[in-house]
Design a protein around this motif. Sequence first.
Motif, mmCIF file in Angstrom:
data_model
loop_
_atom_site.group_PDB
_atom_site.id
_atom_site.type_symbol
_atom_site.label_atom_id
_atom_site.label_comp_id
_atom_site.label_asym_id
_atom_site.label_seq_id
_atom_site.Cartn_x
_atom_site.Cartn_y
_atom_site.Cartn_z
ATOM 1 N N ASP A 131 0.393 6.486 -25.396
ATOM 2 C CA ASP A 131 1.901 6.112 -25.265
ATOM 3 C C ASP A 131 2.423 5.218 -26.365
ATOM 4 O O ASP A 131 3.505 4.822 -26.493
ATOM 5 C CB ASP A 131 2.225 5.792 -23.848
ATOM 6 C CG ASP A 131 1.936 6.696 -22.946
ATOM 7 O OD1 ASP A 131 2.060 8.104 -23.199
ATOM 8 O OD2 ASP A 131 1.368 6.545 -21.658
ATOM 9 N N THR A 132 1.579 4.633 -27.051
ATOM 10 C CA THR A 132 1.985 3.858 -28.156
ATOM 11 C C THR A 132 2.500 4.457 -29.512
ATOM 12 O O THR A 132 1.832 5.404 -29.612
ATOM 13 C CB THR A 132 0.445 2.802 -28.669
ATOM 14 O OG1 THR A 132 0.334 2.063 -27.335
ATOM 15 C CG2 THR A 132 1.072 1.938 -29.763
ATOM 16 N N ILE A 133 3.380 3.944 -29.883
ATOM 17 C CA ILE A 133 4.199 4.628 -30.930
ATOM 18 C C ILE A 133 3.492 4.137 -32.386
ATOM 19 O O ILE A 133 3.412 3.021 -32.635
ATOM 20 C CB ILE A 133 5.527 4.704 -30.941
ATOM 21 C CG1 ILE A 133 6.245 5.077 -29.683
ATOM 22 C CG2 ILE A 133 6.420 5.063 -32.312
ATOM 23 C CD1 ILE A 133 7.769 4.514 -29.536
ATOM 24 N N ALA A 134 2.874 4.960 -32.934
ATOM 25 C CA ALA A 134 2.418 4.501 -34.533
ATOM 26 C C ALA A 134 3.438 5.109 -35.542
ATOM 27 O O ALA A 134 3.660 6.452 -35.475
ATOM 28 C CB ALA A 134 1.118 5.494 -34.587
ATOM 29 N N SER A 135 3.856 4.291 -36.241
ATOM 30 C CA SER A 135 5.043 4.924 -37.439
ATOM 31 C C SER A 135 4.532 4.423 -38.553
ATOM 32 O O SER A 135 4.019 3.118 -39.051
ATOM 33 C CB SER A 135 6.291 3.773 -36.854
ATOM 34 O OG SER A 135 7.047 4.169 -35.807
ATOM 35 N N PRO A 136 4.242 5.652 -39.591
ATOM 36 C CA PRO A 136 3.995 5.276 -40.670
ATOM 37 C C PRO A 136 4.681 4.325 -41.795
ATOM 38 O O PRO A 136 6.065 4.224 -41.398
ATOM 39 C CB PRO A 136 3.974 6.739 -41.446
ATOM 40 C CG PRO A 136 4.771 7.523 -40.664
ATOM 41 C CD PRO A 136 4.877 6.890 -39.283
ATOM 42 N N THR A 137 4.218 3.844 -42.610
ATOM 43 C CA THR A 137 5.067 2.496 -43.466
ATOM 44 C C THR A 137 5.035 3.431 -44.883
ATOM 45 O O THR A 137 4.152 4.092 -45.064
ATOM 46 C CB THR A 137 4.506 1.315 -43.583
ATOM 47 O OG1 THR A 137 3.177 1.126 -43.840
ATOM 48 C CG2 THR A 137 4.703 0.718 -42.095
ATOM 49 N N ALA A 138 5.629 2.626 -45.787
ATOM 50 C CA ALA A 138 5.871 3.284 -46.978
ATOM 51 C C ALA A 138 4.664 3.354 -47.924
ATOM 52 O O ALA A 138 4.406 4.041 -48.763
ATOM 53 C CB ALA A 138 7.068 2.855 -47.847
ATOM 54 N N ASP A 139 3.817 2.020 -47.361
ATOM 55 C CA ASP A 139 2.611 1.893 -48.397
ATOM 56 C C ASP A 139 1.477 2.589 -47.927
ATOM 57 O O ASP A 139 0.168 2.196 -48.096
ATOM 58 C CB ASP A 139 2.492 0.209 -48.390
ATOM 59 C CG ASP A 139 2.108 -0.354 -47.122
ATOM 60 O OD1 ASP A 139 2.187 0.554 -46.037
ATOM 61 O OD2 ASP A 139 1.894 -1.604 -47.270
ATOM 62 N N GLY A 140 1.587 3.311 -46.577
ATOM 63 C CA GLY A 140 0.550 3.809 -46.264
ATOM 64 C C GLY A 140 -0.223 3.230 -44.922
ATOM 65 O O GLY A 140 -1.281 3.872 -44.316
ATOM 66 N N THR A 167 4.238 10.939 -34.367
ATOM 67 C CA THR A 167 5.086 11.911 -34.055
ATOM 68 C C THR A 167 6.161 12.062 -35.158
ATOM 69 O O THR A 167 7.048 12.951 -34.824
ATOM 70 C CB THR A 167 5.714 12.059 -32.391
ATOM 71 O OG1 THR A 167 6.460 10.995 -32.487
ATOM 72 C CG2 THR A 167 4.376 12.158 -31.733
ATOM 73 N N THR A 168 5.935 11.653 -36.241
ATOM 74 C CA THR A 168 6.963 11.794 -37.220
ATOM 75 C C THR A 168 7.214 13.156 -37.846
ATOM 76 O O THR A 168 8.317 13.598 -38.087
ATOM 77 C CB THR A 168 6.843 10.724 -38.497
ATOM 78 O OG1 THR A 168 5.504 11.188 -39.041
ATOM 79 C CG2 THR A 168 7.234 9.446 -37.978
ATOM 80 N N ASP A 169 6.176 13.958 -37.805
ATOM 81 C CA ASP A 169 6.053 15.555 -37.712
ATOM 82 C C ASP A 169 5.760 16.108 -36.571
ATOM 83 O O ASP A 169 4.530 16.273 -36.003
ATOM 84 C CB ASP A 169 4.909 15.823 -38.753
ATOM 85 C CG ASP A 169 4.865 17.311 -39.111
ATOM 86 O OD1 ASP A 169 6.004 18.121 -38.452
ATOM 87 O OD2 ASP A 169 4.221 17.936 -40.065
ATOM 88 N N PRO A 170 6.777 16.461 -35.657
ATOM 89 C CA PRO A 170 6.686 16.967 -34.396
ATOM 90 C C PRO A 170 5.858 18.290 -34.420
ATOM 91 O O PRO A 170 4.979 18.679 -33.379
ATOM 92 C CB PRO A 170 8.201 17.306 -33.961
ATOM 93 C CG PRO A 170 9.062 16.526 -34.850
ATOM 94 C CD PRO A 170 8.288 16.338 -36.344
#
Length: 384
Positions: A131-140, A167-170
């Motif tokens: 349930d934790t949101i992992a969001s990618p950053t610009a540097d990887g 889930t940035t790409d559903p």
Amino acid sequence: MTFDAKAYLPDDLIARIRERAPLIDAENRFPDEDLAELRAAGYLKILVPTDRGGAGLTLEQAAVLQQRLATAAPATALAINMHLVWTGVAKIMRDRGFDDLAFVQDGAARGDVFAFGISEAGNDLVLGGSDTIASPTADGGYTFTGTKIFTSLAPVWTQLGLHGLDTTDPENPRLVYAFIDRTDAVVTRDDWNTIGMRGTQSRTTELHGAVAAPARVARVVPLGETDPIMFGIFAAFEILLASVYTGIARRAIDVAVETVGKRRSKKTGKSYASDADIRWRIAEVGLAYDALLPQIAMISRDVDDLVDHGALWFAKLSGLKHRAVVMAKHVVDEAMLTGGGSSYFARSELQRLYRDVLAGMFHPSDPESAHATMATAWLGAAEE
């Protein structure tokens, strides 16, 4: 050659840790003194390979040591377990050709303390979801936002290993396994007030955009797939947990034997060690305890030796942990009865073991999960 556990946990160190355990439990605080001594003894790097500054022990040897440490202070052993899990995962993966956690081994050799940030309230998927949101950053890298529970070593960790869902790409959700530093984006609640295992200080951890640098992103796994890091976590976690609770059982037997040897019956004038009912109880717990020692040794050795149990691995590992905690709770129950009414007093070591052992049922795999995994291993999936 027989493994000498006392070379890593000598008798005098065990005695000091055991002496501190009652006060640490009573004060509901982290065992800082134990950690300092264990770090000085090189215990935090027992599973780090020698070429990276560690002792290069096997998982089987670490399991023996954790049993010994748990006889002195179960909460200390359980807290240290979580650090050893990550160094164990690094070893298991490297042994299989995946060196993604080299930084964990290097960090442990330098003195870093690694905590385990996987558990989440209501997440019965455990390693299979988050349930934790992992969001990618610009540097990887990634940022993590969510709440982790039962974060042992909460006051002292320097690196937190965790997972979250990207889930940035559903159409392609992915689980991200990474490590973060302790920063202002991490809030540790002071909420650890439990029945037992109080010294672990397994507090709740809030993540508010905590950053994992690109070099600290260990694995990114498509949701629904199994990855070597999942096997590594499950294997190290279940084996080392089984070891801690088996150590509790051993200590309960030792205390019970010592207690009955000091008591004498007014009725017969004989030592309680000669009482037929007590002898039966001690024999029963001895039989139960003895059965776990070869199981832990065999399964941990199979991990060390890269034995391929295929789909049966998860059943074997969850079964081991389940049997260990059930055995340990039974042993402590019987030891309490054997020790008599004095065991019920707060001053008794057995009452502390009685409270500590209860925690075993709440760790993954819980009884329901262990039975479901074993049933699927033997019967296949249930019909829908």
